[in-house]
Design an enzyme around this catalytic site. Structure first.
Site: not given
Ligand SMILES: Cc1cc2nc3c(=O)[nH]c(=O)nc-3n(C[C@H](O)[C@H](O)[C@H](O)COP(=O)(O)OP(=O)(O)OC[C@H]3O[C@@H](n4cnc5c(N)ncnc54)[C@H](O)[C@@H]3O)c2cc1C
Length: 327
Positions: A175, A226, A321
């Protein structure tokens, strides 16, 4: 003096609808950036004006304060992707290269690769958010991780220059990545390498994975998935560890032993523990969910309470996380 806004930048936009927690106050400035140029322009404006900025992907791994964010939120919405043959590998396998922009929804990219009969990203079925967010956090599930398929990442650096680095320079670990370590690095796109697979089998696996998630995760409530990273067993005192045979059984034959934080939360009898509208899910205790119009304070108080309890009871430090925004 009134600040001159670049085109596309709006003011006072509520962030809750842009997050999977469905929590959070307004962004002072907000820009939905649909291309690399629009991302670069918005970020360059904020840097020049000394306005704090936050990069928003799918909002699935953040908790936004009820006060909102006193700066510019750049919502990454460049969504183009390209699937092209990569040529044979030394092992004789056919590889395919996929170049995808950071703002594409990960579920959409997963489906596109599976529909093309490509193996390597199917483990990500059901993970919400954008591709860029997944690269930044090295998202993973069921033994798969983004780092295993990335070849290179293109990003905007702290000086506004565009760089491309190879996988080995991304400092990927559990992560984590160089992009998480440097919040001024903004991922614009990345290239992944997949192998030819059995389309039908991939589709079946993906469907079953999504069903499994639905059966194990409290998807009916807002959450960020999580909340805590898994616990490295080496960080535990051996006497604390020995007290709980359940944990010993969990890591049998594991050379890099980690225990899901959900097991500790369950063992501490915190399932269902509630502060305001936020509660520890009884279905999956590492999900601290927006059960009933929770405020950001309800969720953060619950997170802190769980952390304290786990330290008291097991001597462990649970690390979030999720990212806090505007706190
Ligand atoms: C129901 C559910 C299940 C999930 N299951 C998993 C799982 O199995 N495994 C897992 O790893 N995660 C899981 N997650 C967590 C989440 O989906 C992941 O961490 C996902 O990759 C976050 O991406 P996001 O685009 O939504 O990021 P955001 O929530 O929008 O941002 C998260 C961070 O990333 C940064 N960021 C976003 N885009 C960029 C970019 N282009 N450049 C630089 N920084 C950026 C943001 O500034 C922030 O600090 C889950 C979440 C939910 C709600």
């Amino acid at each position: 003096m009134a600040i001159l806004l670049p085109s596309g930048v709006k003011q006072n936009i509520k962030l809750a609808p842009y997050t999977t927690y469905k929590i959070g106050g307004p962004a002072k400035y907000f820009c939905a950036a649909k291309s690399e140029d629009e991302i670069a322009e918005a970020v360059s404006w904020a840097r020049k004006e000394g306005v704090p900025y936050f990069i928003l992907g799918g909002g699935s791994n953040i908790l936004v304060s009820g006060r909102g964010f006193d700066g510019l939120v750049v919502k990454i919405q460049n969504t183009t992707y390209n699937i092209s043959p990569y040529g044979g590998s030394p092992a004789g396998r056919q590889h395919t290269k996929i170049e995808a922009e950071a703002g594409i929804d990960l579920p959409k990219l997963v489906k596109a690769t599976i529909d093309s009969g490509l193996a390597g990203l199917e483990w990500a079925s059901g993970i919400p958010g954008t591709f860029g967010g997944a690269v930044r956090g090295n998202a993973g599930a069921f033994g798969g991780e983004i780092k295993d398929i990335i070849t290179s990442v293109r990003f905007l650096d702290e000086n506004g220059g565009i760089k491309t680095i190879d996988n080995k320079d991304c400092n990927f670990s559990y992560r984590d990545s160089i992009f998480k370590q440097n919040p001024d690095y903004i991922i614009l796109s990345a290239t992944i390498k997949l192998e030819a697979g059995d389309g039908k089998a991939l589709q079946k696996f993906s469907k079953e994975t999504i069903e499994y998630r639905a059966s194990r995760h409290p998807l009916e409530y807002g959450s960020c998935g999580s909340v805590f990273k898994a616990i490295d067993v080496n960080s535990m005192h051996s006497e604390d560890f020995e007290k709980y045979p359940r944990f010993r059984d969990l890591i049998k034959n594991d050379p890099f032993p980690v225990i899901p934080t959900a097991c500790f939360i369950d063992e501490a009898s915190l399932k269902g523990y509630t502060i305001g509208g936020a509660t520890v899910s009884t279905k999956h205790p590492n999900f601290l969910v927006n059960y009933n119009n929770a405020s950001s304070q309800d969720v953060s108080a619950l997170i802190n309470f769980v952390k304290l309890r786990l330290t008291d009871k097991f001597g462990i430090i649970a690390e979030e996380e999720l990212q806090y925004v505007g706190f």
